[in-house]
Design a protein around this motif. Structure first.
Motif, PDB file in Angstrom:
ATOM      1  N   GLN A  33     -60.979 -63.167   5.067  1.00 28.70           N
ATOM      2  CA  GLN A  33     -61.935 -62.090   4.819  1.00 28.70           C
ATOM      3  C   GLN A  33     -61.812 -61.064   5.926  1.00 28.70           C
ATOM      4  N   CYS A  34     -61.670 -59.801   5.524  1.00 29.98           N
ATOM      5  CA  CYS A  34     -61.490 -58.706   6.473  1.00 29.98           C
ATOM      6  C   CYS A  34     -62.801 -58.437   7.209  1.00 29.98           C
ATOM      7  N   GLU A  35     -62.709 -58.234   8.513  1.00 33.47           N
ATOM      8  CA  GLU A  35     -63.882 -57.934   9.326  1.00 33.47           C
ATOM      9  C   GLU A  35     -64.332 -56.490   9.133  1.00 33.47           C
ATOM     10  N   ARG A  39     -63.120 -57.192   2.284  1.00 30.95           N
ATOM     11  CA  ARG A  39     -62.357 -57.692   1.144  1.00 30.95           C
ATOM     12  C   ARG A  39     -61.664 -59.002   1.491  1.00 30.95           C
ATOM     13  N   ASP A  40     -61.406 -59.797   0.452  1.00 28.82           N
ATOM     14  CA  ASP A  40     -60.736 -61.082   0.621  1.00 28.82           C
ATOM     15  C   ASP A  40     -59.250 -60.946   0.322  1.00 28.82           C
ATOM     16  N   THR A  41     -58.439 -61.669   1.081  1.00 28.00           N
ATOM     17  CA  THR A  41     -57.005 -61.749   0.865  1.00 28.00           C
ATOM     18  C   THR A  41     -56.651 -63.211   0.704  1.00 28.00           C
ATOM     19  N   THR A  42     -55.997 -63.564  -0.390  1.00 27.81           N
ATOM     20  CA  THR A  42     -55.605 -64.944  -0.636  1.00 27.81           C
ATOM     21  C   THR A  42     -54.120 -65.092  -0.355  1.00 27.81           C
ATOM     22  N   GLY A  61     -55.449 -53.039   6.794  1.00 30.21           N
ATOM     23  CA  GLY A  61     -54.596 -53.353   7.934  1.00 30.21           C
ATOM     24  C   GLY A  61     -55.329 -53.938   9.125  1.00 30.21           C
ATOM     25  N   ALA A  62     -56.643 -54.117   9.028  1.00 36.95           N
ATOM     26  CA  ALA A  62     -57.412 -54.704  10.131  1.00 36.95           C
ATOM     27  C   ALA A  62     -57.226 -56.227  10.130  1.00 36.95           C
ATOM     28  N   SER A  63     -57.838 -56.884  11.063  1.00 35.14           N
ATOM     29  CA  SER A  63     -57.724 -58.326  11.186  1.00 35.14           C
ATOM     30  C   SER A  63     -58.678 -59.027  10.224  1.00 35.14           C
TER      31      SER A  63
END
Length: 120
Positions: A33-35, A39-42, A61-63
């Motif tokens: 999950q982006c800080e 949004r979620d990335t699987t 592009g964030a962590s």
């Protein structure tokens, strides 16, 4: 003569290897999950792989932080060095009253060089 001609294949179009007898590694999906944007990335990793705690968000592009049981993992940042400024290093050597005294001495010296009065 037509019986003896060779037929060719297009380069890179088809593979001559088959997947018979190939054992694929077990895989598992992990969600990050982006800080920043939320949004979620699987991502899919091998079950034998070491899973990173952070991943780059595909959208901004964030962590992004790994989610375990729908909660973000606590990242241990104790080993990271915090950058010290010149002011921090100065405060390790001197106290604020000592710095004020040095400043006043230096101002008196500069005023005397310019020909100004000490009290002015």
């Amino acid at each position: 003569m037509a019986d003896r001609s060779l037929r060719g294949m297009r380069i890179g179009a088809q593979s001559l290897q088959s997947e018979d007898g190939v054992v694929f590694a077990d895989r598992a999906e992990y969600t990050y999950q982006c800080e920043t944007c939320g949004r979620d990335t699987t991502m899919v990793f091998s079950t034998e792989a070491e899973i990173p705690e952070t991943w780059e968000c595909r959208h901004c592009g964030a962590s992004a932080v790994l989610l375990v049981d729908s909660k973000p993992v606590e990242i241990d940042r104790s080993g990271e060095k915090v950058a010290r400024t010149h002011w921090d290093m100065l405060l390790e050597r001197r106290t604020i009253p000592e710095l004020e005294e040095l400043l006043e001495e230096r101002l008196q010296y500069l005023r005397a060089r310019r020909g100004q009065k000490v009290g002015a």
